[in-house]
Design a protein around this motif. Structure first.
Motif, PDB file in Angstrom:
ATOM      1  N   SER A 135       1.412   4.105  -3.013  1.00  0.00           N
ATOM      2  CA  SER A 135       0.999   5.499  -2.794  1.00  0.00           C
ATOM      3  C   SER A 135       2.007   6.475  -3.412  1.00  0.00           C
ATOM      4  CB  SER A 135       0.802   5.787  -1.305  1.00  0.00           C
ATOM      5  OG  SER A 135       2.044   5.968  -0.657  1.00  0.00           O
ATOM      6  N   GLY A 136       3.212   5.996  -3.733  1.00  0.00           N
ATOM      7  CA  GLY A 136       4.174   6.849  -4.424  1.00  0.00           C
ATOM      8  C   GLY A 136       3.711   7.214  -5.822  1.00  0.00           C
ATOM      9  N   CYS A 171      -1.646   9.890 -10.787  1.00  0.00           N
ATOM     10  CA  CYS A 171      -3.065   9.637 -10.984  1.00  0.00           C
ATOM     11  C   CYS A 171      -3.855  10.892 -11.337  1.00  0.00           C
ATOM     12  CB  CYS A 171      -3.681   9.044  -9.727  1.00  0.00           C
ATOM     13  SG  CYS A 171      -3.206   7.366  -9.414  1.00  0.00           S
ATOM     14  N   LEU A 217      10.299   3.167   1.957  1.00  0.00           N
ATOM     15  CA  LEU A 217      10.115   4.581   1.614  1.00  0.00           C
ATOM     16  C   LEU A 217      10.912   4.948   0.361  1.00  0.00           C
ATOM     17  CD1 LEU A 217      10.046   6.378   5.072  1.00  0.00           C
ATOM     18  CD2 LEU A 217       8.175   5.465   3.715  1.00  0.00           C
ATOM     19  N   PHE A 248      -8.399   5.401  -9.033  1.00  0.00           N
ATOM     20  CA  PHE A 248      -7.697   4.159  -8.712  1.00  0.00           C
ATOM     21  C   PHE A 248      -6.399   4.031  -9.520  1.00  0.00           C
ATOM     22  CE2 PHE A 248     -12.267   3.449  -8.174  1.00  0.00           C
ATOM     23  CZ  PHE A 248     -12.269   3.311  -6.790  1.00  0.00           C
ATOM     24  N   TYR A 249      -5.500   3.189  -9.004  1.00  0.00           N
ATOM     25  CA  TYR A 249      -4.242   2.967  -9.707  1.00  0.00           C
ATOM     26  C   TYR A 249      -4.475   2.066 -10.916  1.00  0.00           C
ATOM     27  CZ  TYR A 249      -2.270   4.769  -5.404  1.00  0.00           C
ATOM     28  OH  TYR A 249      -1.970   5.558  -4.338  1.00  0.00           O
ATOM     29  N   PHE A 298       5.335  14.205   1.846  1.00  0.00           N
ATOM     30  CA  PHE A 298       5.719  13.485   0.632  1.00  0.00           C
ATOM     31  C   PHE A 298       4.706  13.753  -0.474  1.00  0.00           C
ATOM     32  CE2 PHE A 298       5.349   9.842  -2.166  1.00  0.00           C
ATOM     33  CZ  PHE A 298       6.661   9.659  -2.570  1.00  0.00           C
ATOM     34  N   ALA A 335       7.597   7.721  -7.426  1.00  0.00           N
ATOM     35  CA  ALA A 335       7.190   9.094  -7.696  1.00  0.00           C
ATOM     36  C   ALA A 335       8.120   9.792  -8.680  1.00  0.00           C
ATOM     37  CB  ALA A 335       7.132   9.884  -6.386  1.00  0.00           C
ATOM     38  N   PHE A 366      -5.503   7.839   1.674  1.00  0.00           N
ATOM     39  CA  PHE A 366      -4.405   7.054   2.245  1.00  0.00           C
ATOM     40  C   PHE A 366      -3.080   7.796   2.102  1.00  0.00           C
ATOM     41  CE2 PHE A 366      -0.786   4.264   1.616  1.00  0.00           C
ATOM     42  CZ  PHE A 366      -0.807   3.538   2.793  1.00  0.00           C
ATOM     43  N   ASN A 373      -7.614   6.109  -2.253  1.00  0.00           N
ATOM     44  CA  ASN A 373      -6.157   6.085  -2.418  1.00  0.00           C
ATOM     45  C   ASN A 373      -5.514   7.424  -2.079  1.00  0.00           C
ATOM     46  OD1 ASN A 373      -5.672   3.414  -3.217  1.00  0.00           O
ATOM     47  ND2 ASN A 373      -6.592   3.854  -5.209  1.00  0.00           N
ATOM     48  N   GLN A 431       0.743   8.109  -6.548  1.00  0.00           N
ATOM     49  CA  GLN A 431      -0.459   8.934  -6.446  1.00  0.00           C
ATOM     50  C   GLN A 431      -0.421  10.176  -7.343  1.00  0.00           C
ATOM     51  OE1 GLN A 431      -3.828   9.944  -6.120  1.00  0.00           O
ATOM     52  NE2 GLN A 431      -3.468   8.260  -4.716  1.00  0.00           N
ATOM     53  N   ALA A 432       0.741  10.835  -7.400  1.00  0.00           N
ATOM     54  CA  ALA A 432       0.821  12.071  -8.173  1.00  0.00           C
ATOM     55  C   ALA A 432       0.575  11.827  -9.667  1.00  0.00           C
ATOM     56  CB  ALA A 432       2.181  12.730  -7.971  1.00  0.00           C
ATOM     57  N   GLU A 454       0.827  -1.208   0.000  1.00  0.00           N
ATOM     58  CA  GLU A 454       0.000   0.000   0.000  1.00  0.00           C
ATOM     59  C   GLU A 454       0.864   1.263   0.000  1.00  0.00           C
ATOM     60  OE1 GLU A 454      -4.133  -1.069   2.325  1.00  0.00           O
ATOM     61  OE2 GLU A 454      -2.336  -0.962   3.545  1.00  0.00           O
ATOM     62  N   ILE A 455       1.942   1.236   0.785  1.00  0.00           N
ATOM     63  CA  ILE A 455       2.785   2.424   0.906  1.00  0.00           C
ATOM     64  C   ILE A 455       3.547   2.679  -0.393  1.00  0.00           C
ATOM     65  CG2 ILE A 455       4.796   3.371   2.091  1.00  0.00           C
ATOM     66  CD1 ILE A 455       3.758   1.950   4.609  1.00  0.00           C
ATOM     67  N   ARG A 494       8.954   3.760  -2.544  1.00  0.00           N
ATOM     68  CA  ARG A 494       7.861   4.702  -2.786  1.00  0.00           C
ATOM     69  C   ARG A 494       8.379   5.941  -3.520  1.00  0.00           C
ATOM     70  NH1 ARG A 494       5.077   8.318   1.861  1.00  0.00           N
ATOM     71  NH2 ARG A 494       7.271   8.796   2.116  1.00  0.00           N
ATOM     72  N   ALA A 495       9.533   6.456  -3.065  1.00  0.00           N
ATOM     73  CA  ALA A 495      10.109   7.645  -3.705  1.00  0.00           C
ATOM     74  C   ALA A 495      10.417   7.360  -5.174  1.00  0.00           C
ATOM     75  CB  ALA A 495      11.364   8.079  -2.960  1.00  0.00           C
ATOM     76  N   VAL A 547       1.020  15.979  -5.272  1.00  0.00           N
ATOM     77  CA  VAL A 547      -0.369  15.654  -4.962  1.00  0.00           C
ATOM     78  C   VAL A 547      -0.990  16.876  -4.282  1.00  0.00           C
ATOM     79  CG1 VAL A 547      -1.882  14.162  -3.604  1.00  0.00           C
ATOM     80  CG2 VAL A 547       0.154  13.219  -4.672  1.00  0.00           C
ATOM     81  N   THR A 594       5.615  15.673  -3.987  1.00  0.00           N
ATOM     82  CA  THR A 594       5.607  14.990  -5.278  1.00  0.00           C
ATOM     83  C   THR A 594       4.459  15.459  -6.171  1.00  0.00           C
ATOM     84  OG1 THR A 594       4.389  13.179  -4.269  1.00  0.00           O
ATOM     85  CG2 THR A 594       6.761  12.914  -4.466  1.00  0.00           C
TER      86      THR A 594
END
Lengths: 237, 281
Positions: free
Chosen positions: A94-95, A100, A143, A105-106, B172, A150, B164, B161, A97-98, A90-91, A146-147, B178, B176
């Motif tokens: 979430s990287g 999206c 992390l 949804f992904y 972060f 992004a 979350f 999402n 997300q930007a 999940e974490i 995740r980075a 968001v 990035t």
């Protein structure tokens, strides 16, 4: 044109400057290490580069068409995260997300990217584990993955090895060096000058004296000699 | 006992109460996880007091359909609380305490000075603890409740999402690209809607319990965000149903019975979590 150009930048809190007249440039593919004493404004500089806070004066110019959603960031851990019930998958996801935008949804591509980056960081076997139950080194890998989700171009790291044991620290540095070799620009804050000199190609020293230049120049400079001396003194004690 | 229940279920107001109760429990638990993790547990409390002040003003102005006015008040207060939390001249928790106690005092003052009711303390008590209001819902209010609940659930699913990402690491997300601030605002507005909805069920003093207990219970047992969210929603609905049925059968106050059920469920989850943790070691 350089990726990031900083001109006459002043940083600080509530009008009081900690750092003044900062000038430096970061080119694509560079590995820049930001060093300096505690409280010299390293984290503040990083937050300013990320536009999380406004500079007191000066300018940060972003070149080469670098967009905000092409920047990856490895922050220092926050209190919230210590008891956050979230799985590694999940974490890392979430990287993305930007990427999206407003899409809820992904998509497949992003899920594949998350998997790929977990593999790169060697944490695929931890995918369903709970983040807060992992060791410090494993959490940092999560992390970092995740980075990487992004970023396409630049990765900013805020003390990526603080609190890690020497073996894990070395692994972290090797991972970061490998990422840099793949063409991603790295800007890292570190306390560890030895590592900075070993891995980075450019050094920015802020604090009592300000220095910016290549690693070789730094080792010859007054600021570098002094700081190295202090570090060695600290280590032999 | 079953006969008694069957008899009660023939009355529309009992059926309305069950429908509304379940929906409200569902909505409030969804955002509970985010509130607890963002260290915003008290926002629910603060906003509910503001809503109480809103109800007081509405009753003084003799507005019969007060839900819209209260909703407006609470949304504004939610936005303000969120903004002060970020600027940090007055720290978030202090700001919440200020607004909530202030609104409570003014609400009671207004009700006292301008009261037209013969049973003032009864009115205040039912606003604070929700006593019987859920059993006196009109069809219009039920429809409004259903619509707002559907909106809350839809928003939650569509923004799951993003919620979350923003909850786990706001810096972060912002760094990035968001739009974290916009999502924070959305969360605050939705919380305000939930609070106003939940006032019907448990009254303004007990709302926080409805928001945080299912989330805390789920966090004892589950280890990832999705399971925590789903479990807390299911648990909240079960507790609300159980509480409602007990209160109908035993004649106890609705709000406090539901909250008592939530507390009991929390204790069970806590023990289960501790046992599991012990076994895992």
């Amino acid at each position: 044109m350089a990726l990031i150009t900083v001109r006459d930048l002043s940083l600080g809190y509530e009008g009081k400057a900690i750092v003044e007249n900062l000038n430096f440039t970061v080119n694509a593919g560079d590995y820049l290490c930001v060093v300096g004493e505690n409280g010299s404004g390293k984290s503040t500089l990083m937050k300013t580069l990320l536009t999380l806070r406004a500079p007191l004066a000066g300018k940060i110019e972003i070149g080469d068409g670098l967009k905000k959603n092409e920047i990856g960031y490895l922050p220092q851990q926050t209190v919230v995260q210590r008891d956050f019930p979230a799985s590694v998958k999940e974490i890392v996801l979430s990287g993305c997300q930007a990427r999206c935008g407003l899409r809820p949804f992904y998509n497949k591509e992003e899920k594949a990217l998350a998997l790929e980056n977990m593999e790169r960081m060697g944490i695929t076997n931890l995918a369903d584990r709970c983040y807060r139950e992992l060791s410090g080194g494993q959490q940092q890998r999560v992390l970092l993955a995740r980075a990487l989700c992004a970023t396409r171009k630049v990765l900013l790291l805020d003390e990526p090895v603080s609190g890690l044991d020497p073996k894990v620290t070395l692994e972290m540095y090797n991972l970061i060096a490998a990422i840099n070799k793949e063409g991603i620009t790295v800007i890292m804050i570190s306390h560890d000058l030895g590592a900075a000199v070993r891995y980075a190609d450019h050094i920015l020293h802020i604090g009592n004296s300000v220095f910016f230049g290549s690693k070789e120049e730094y080792l010859k400079s007054e600021a570098g000699k002094l700081f190295l001396l202090q570090q060695q003194g600290g280590e032999t004690k | 006992m079953i006969d008694k229940l069957a008899l009660y279920l023939q009355y529309p107001f009992v059926r309305y109460a069950l429908i509304v109760g379940v929906l409200i429990a569902l909505c409030s638990s969804l955002f509970g996880v985010t509130l607890v993790l963002k260290r915003f547990s008290f926002i629910g409390d603060g906003l509910s007091h503001v809503a109480f002040g809103g109800i007081a003003i509405a009753s003084v102005l003799k507005i019969t359909n007060d839900m819209w006015l209260v909703l407006l008040f609470t949304v504004i207060a939610a936005v303000l609380l969120l903004k002060t939390g970020q600027n940090a001249k007055i720290k978030g928790d202090a700001a919440i305490a200020m607004i909530s106690v202030g609104a409570l005092a003014f609400g009671y003052l207004l009700m006292n000075i301008f009261s037209t009711s013969s049973n003032l303390s009864g009115d205040v008590c039912s606003t604070l603890f929700g006593s019987t209001s859920i059993l006196t819902l009109t069809k219009g209010e039920v429809i409004l409740c259903v619509v707002l609940s559907l909106v809350v659930v839809t928003v939650f699913i569509l923004f799951y999402n993003k919620i979350f990402a923003v909850t786990f690491d706001e810096d972060f997300s912002k760094a990035t690209g968001v739009r974290a601030e916009a999502y924070n605002l959305l969360i605050a507005v939705i919380i305000a809607v939930i609070i106003v909805l939940a006032m019907n069920l448990v009254g303004s003093l007990l709302i926080s319990a409805l928001v945080i207990f299912p989330a805390l219970s789920a966090m004892r047992i589950f280890r990832n965000f999705k399971s925590v969210t789903i479990f807390s929603a299911v648990l909240s609905v079960i507790c609300a149903l159980t509480g409602l049925l007990i209160s109908i059968l035993a004649g106890t106050p609705v709000g406090s019975t539901i909250v008592a059920t939530d507390v009991a469920a929390f204790l069970v989850c806590w023990i289960a979590g501790a046992l599991r943790g012990g076994l895992a070691k």
